[in-house]
Design a protein around this motif. Structure first.
Motif, PDB file in Angstrom:
ATOM      1  N   LEU A   4       0.930  -1.250   0.015  1.00  0.00           N
ATOM      2  CA  LEU A   4       0.012  -0.102   0.136  1.00  0.00           C
ATOM      3  C   LEU A   4       0.774   1.234   0.016  1.00  0.00           C
ATOM      4  O   LEU A   4       1.846   1.377   0.583  1.00  0.00           O
ATOM      5  CB  LEU A   4      -0.924   0.112   1.131  1.00  0.00           C
ATOM      6  CG  LEU A   4      -2.263   0.325   1.233  1.00  0.00           C
ATOM      7  CD1 LEU A   4      -3.068  -0.633   0.464  1.00  0.00           C
ATOM      8  CD2 LEU A   4      -2.910   0.142   2.624  1.00  0.00           C
ATOM      9  N   GLU A   5       0.552   2.150  -1.000  1.00  0.00           N
ATOM     10  CA  GLU A   5       1.258   3.390  -0.810  1.00  0.00           C
ATOM     11  C   GLU A   5       0.342   4.528  -0.887  1.00  0.00           C
ATOM     12  O   GLU A   5      -0.932   4.375  -1.638  1.00  0.00           O
ATOM     13  CB  GLU A   5       2.167   3.629  -2.341  1.00  0.00           C
ATOM     14  CG  GLU A   5       3.536   2.831  -2.176  1.00  0.00           C
ATOM     15  CD  GLU A   5       4.184   2.999  -3.370  1.00  0.00           C
ATOM     16  OE1 GLU A   5       3.869   4.024  -4.329  1.00  0.00           O
ATOM     17  OE2 GLU A   5       5.595   2.384  -3.705  1.00  0.00           O
ATOM     18  N   PRO A   6       0.666   5.632  -0.161  1.00  0.00           N
ATOM     19  CA  PRO A   6      -0.327   6.931  -0.192  1.00  0.00           C
ATOM     20  C   PRO A   6      -0.412   7.309  -1.800  1.00  0.00           C
ATOM     21  O   PRO A   6       0.541   7.208  -2.455  1.00  0.00           O
ATOM     22  CB  PRO A   6       0.310   7.742   0.837  1.00  0.00           C
ATOM     23  CG  PRO A   6       0.982   6.996   1.474  1.00  0.00           C
ATOM     24  CD  PRO A   6       1.728   5.795   0.671  1.00  0.00           C
ATOM     25  N   LEU A   7      -1.620   7.711  -2.088  1.00  0.00           N
ATOM     26  CA  LEU A   7      -1.738   8.298  -3.481  1.00  0.00           C
ATOM     27  C   LEU A   7      -0.687   9.426  -3.550  1.00  0.00           C
ATOM     28  O   LEU A   7      -0.578  10.460  -2.703  1.00  0.00           O
ATOM     29  CB  LEU A   7      -3.192   8.729  -3.741  1.00  0.00           C
ATOM     30  CG  LEU A   7      -3.373   9.002  -5.059  1.00  0.00           C
ATOM     31  CD1 LEU A   7      -3.245   8.297  -6.126  1.00  0.00           C
ATOM     32  CD2 LEU A   7      -4.931   9.653  -5.037  1.00  0.00           C
ATOM     33  N   HIS A  11       1.686   8.659  -9.517  1.00  0.00           N
ATOM     34  CA  HIS A  11       0.869   7.492  -9.630  1.00  0.00           C
ATOM     35  C   HIS A  11      -0.149   7.640 -11.004  1.00  0.00           C
ATOM     36  O   HIS A  11      -0.663   6.829 -11.482  1.00  0.00           O
ATOM     37  CB  HIS A  11       0.001   7.103  -8.528  1.00  0.00           C
ATOM     38  CG  HIS A  11       0.702   6.513  -7.316  1.00  0.00           C
ATOM     39  ND1 HIS A  11       0.846   7.235  -6.143  1.00  0.00           N
ATOM     40  CD2 HIS A  11       1.714   5.716  -7.204  1.00  0.00           C
ATOM     41  CE1 HIS A  11       1.622   6.390  -5.311  1.00  0.00           C
ATOM     42  NE2 HIS A  11       2.269   5.432  -5.927  1.00  0.00           N
ATOM     43  N   GLN A  54      -6.388  14.826   0.237  1.00  0.00           N
ATOM     44  CA  GLN A  54      -5.313  14.193   1.223  1.00  0.00           C
ATOM     45  C   GLN A  54      -4.630  15.168   1.930  1.00  0.00           C
ATOM     46  O   GLN A  54      -4.311  15.045   3.083  1.00  0.00           O
ATOM     47  CB  GLN A  54      -4.547  13.096   0.473  1.00  0.00           C
ATOM     48  CG  GLN A  54      -3.823  12.216   0.982  1.00  0.00           C
ATOM     49  CD  GLN A  54      -3.306  11.264   0.278  1.00  0.00           C
ATOM     50  OE1 GLN A  54      -3.893  10.040   0.286  1.00  0.00           O
ATOM     51  NE2 GLN A  54      -2.348  11.333  -0.504  1.00  0.00           N
ATOM     52  N   ARG A  60      -8.028   9.845   2.919  1.00  0.00           N
ATOM     53  CA  ARG A  60      -6.417   9.244   3.040  1.00  0.00           C
ATOM     54  C   ARG A  60      -6.505   8.371   1.689  1.00  0.00           C
ATOM     55  O   ARG A  60      -7.243   7.126   1.830  1.00  0.00           O
ATOM     56  CB  ARG A  60      -5.937   8.250   4.001  1.00  0.00           C
ATOM     57  CG  ARG A  60      -5.806   9.212   5.434  1.00  0.00           C
ATOM     58  CD  ARG A  60      -4.688  10.104   5.302  1.00  0.00           C
ATOM     59  NE  ARG A  60      -4.305  10.834   6.545  1.00  0.00           N
ATOM     60  CZ  ARG A  60      -3.128  11.485   7.017  1.00  0.00           C
ATOM     61  NH1 ARG A  60      -2.158  11.150   6.224  1.00  0.00           N
ATOM     62  NH2 ARG A  60      -3.035  11.984   7.905  1.00  0.00           N
ATOM     63  N   HIS A  62      -4.967   5.631  -1.208  1.00  0.00           N
ATOM     64  CA  HIS A  62      -3.732   4.730  -1.268  1.00  0.00           C
ATOM     65  C   HIS A  62      -3.942   3.893  -2.589  1.00  0.00           C
ATOM     66  O   HIS A  62      -5.092   3.621  -3.061  1.00  0.00           O
ATOM     67  CB  HIS A  62      -3.782   3.501  -0.174  1.00  0.00           C
ATOM     68  CG  HIS A  62      -3.863   4.239   1.158  1.00  0.00           C
ATOM     69  ND1 HIS A  62      -5.070   4.442   1.804  1.00  0.00           N
ATOM     70  CD2 HIS A  62      -2.785   4.468   2.120  1.00  0.00           C
ATOM     71  CE1 HIS A  62      -4.738   5.253   2.958  1.00  0.00           C
ATOM     72  NE2 HIS A  62      -3.393   5.130   3.215  1.00  0.00           N
ATOM     73  N   ARG A  74      -6.969   0.010  -5.329  1.00  0.00           N
ATOM     74  CA  ARG A  74      -6.987   1.146  -4.685  1.00  0.00           C
ATOM     75  C   ARG A  74      -7.771   0.948  -3.173  1.00  0.00           C
ATOM     76  O   ARG A  74      -8.566   0.215  -3.066  1.00  0.00           O
ATOM     77  CB  ARG A  74      -7.758   2.250  -5.331  1.00  0.00           C
ATOM     78  CG  ARG A  74      -7.367   2.496  -6.699  1.00  0.00           C
ATOM     79  CD  ARG A  74      -8.134   3.749  -7.233  1.00  0.00           C
ATOM     80  NE  ARG A  74      -8.155   4.835  -6.728  1.00  0.00           N
ATOM     81  CZ  ARG A  74      -8.615   5.827  -7.201  1.00  0.00           C
ATOM     82  NH1 ARG A  74      -9.361   6.017  -8.356  1.00  0.00           N
ATOM     83  NH2 ARG A  74      -8.390   7.460  -6.702  1.00  0.00           N
ATOM     84  N   ASN A  76      -9.168   3.179   0.160  1.00  0.00           N
ATOM     85  CA  ASN A  76      -9.346   4.605   0.584  1.00  0.00           C
ATOM     86  C   ASN A  76     -10.183   5.163   1.926  1.00  0.00           C
ATOM     87  O   ASN A  76     -10.788   4.068   1.927  1.00  0.00           O
ATOM     88  CB  ASN A  76     -10.029   5.547  -0.425  1.00  0.00           C
ATOM     89  CG  ASN A  76      -9.192   5.294  -1.744  1.00  0.00           C
ATOM     90  OD1 ASN A  76      -8.069   5.569  -2.068  1.00  0.00           O
ATOM     91  ND2 ASN A  76     -10.061   5.311  -2.707  1.00  0.00           N
ATOM     92  N   TYR A  89     -12.783   0.441  -1.477  1.00  0.00           N
ATOM     93  CA  TYR A  89     -11.616  -0.108  -2.098  1.00  0.00           C
ATOM     94  C   TYR A  89     -12.146  -0.850  -3.299  1.00  0.00           C
ATOM     95  O   TYR A  89     -13.459  -1.082  -3.512  1.00  0.00           O
ATOM     96  CB  TYR A  89     -11.169  -1.368  -1.271  1.00  0.00           C
ATOM     97  CG  TYR A  89     -12.161  -2.216  -0.606  1.00  0.00           C
ATOM     98  CD1 TYR A  89     -12.374  -3.489  -1.339  1.00  0.00           C
ATOM     99  CD2 TYR A  89     -12.772  -2.170   0.598  1.00  0.00           C
ATOM    100  CE1 TYR A  89     -13.639  -4.331  -0.790  1.00  0.00           C
ATOM    101  CE2 TYR A  89     -13.839  -2.751   1.035  1.00  0.00           C
ATOM    102  CZ  TYR A  89     -14.248  -3.948   0.491  1.00  0.00           C
ATOM    103  OH  TYR A  89     -15.422  -4.765   0.963  1.00  0.00           O
ATOM    104  N   VAL A 108      -4.800  -1.103   5.773  1.00  0.00           N
ATOM    105  CA  VAL A 108      -5.395   0.194   5.740  1.00  0.00           C
ATOM    106  C   VAL A 108      -6.095   0.252   7.186  1.00  0.00           C
ATOM    107  O   VAL A 108      -5.957   1.393   7.867  1.00  0.00           O
ATOM    108  CB  VAL A 108      -6.240   0.488   4.489  1.00  0.00           C
ATOM    109  CG1 VAL A 108      -7.642   0.159   4.732  1.00  0.00           C
ATOM    110  CG2 VAL A 108      -6.220   2.236   4.382  1.00  0.00           C
TER     111      VAL A 108
END
Length: 162
Positions: A4-7, A11, A54, A60, A62, A74, A76, A89, A108
């Motif tokens: 998982l990466e923060p948006l 991206h 964000q 938040r 992701h 995704r 969120n 998601y 998450v």
């Protein structure tokens, strides 16, 4: 294994490709985002708005990356307020049925409690989306009521994080 990466703004290209590739697949269970969303201009505007939310810590967002580093989903947290947020998601068709959504939701939920200071999450899904219903059940969410999602019958779930 999923990551998982923060948006982030970088991206954008991979995320738009993911959304385009899975548009018809997602439209089977969630309302379609409309043609404008899938244009480079429309997507850039929407991504900019998400990043602004964000940055303001209202939401938040992701991306879910697969083992090879590509966007496969995704997850969120939206409308953060009073220690709570709504979970959303989506996992692409190629990754569906492999535990990706369950793993991403678990990650998450941990972030929500440890990094974002949340104490509870809510989630909604349509009754005709059994995969999403299973993810929520596996992830410790409890059904708390009926709702409507995009004009279709759905259910609302909650999970306490502490």
């Amino acid at each position: 294994m999923v990551t998982l990466e923060p948006l982030r703004a970088d991206h954008a290209d991979a995320l738009l490709a993911f959304e385009r590739e899975n548009r018809a697949y997602f439209a089977r269970t969630v309302p379609d985002r409309g043609d404008a969303f899938f244009t480079p201009e429309g997507f850039a505007a929407r991504l900019g708005a998400l990043l602004d939310e964000q940055h303001a810590r209202v939401c938040r967002f992701h991306v879910v990356l697969g083992e090879e580093g590509g966007v496969i989903g995704r997850v969120n947290l939206v409308d953060l307020a009073d220690g709570s947020a709504e979970l959303g998601y989506r996992v692409g068709e190629r990754a569906a049925g492999r535990g990706v959504a369950t793993a991403a939701v678990a990650q998450v939920c941990r972030l929500a409690a440890t990094d974002y200071g949340l104490t509870s999450l809510t989630a909604v899904t349509t009754l005709d989306n059994p995969a999403s219903l299973r993810v929520l059940a596996r992830s410790g969410f409890t059904r708390v009521g009926d709702t409507t999602v995009g004009g279709r019958p759905g259910v609302r779930h909650e999970r306490r994080l502490v």
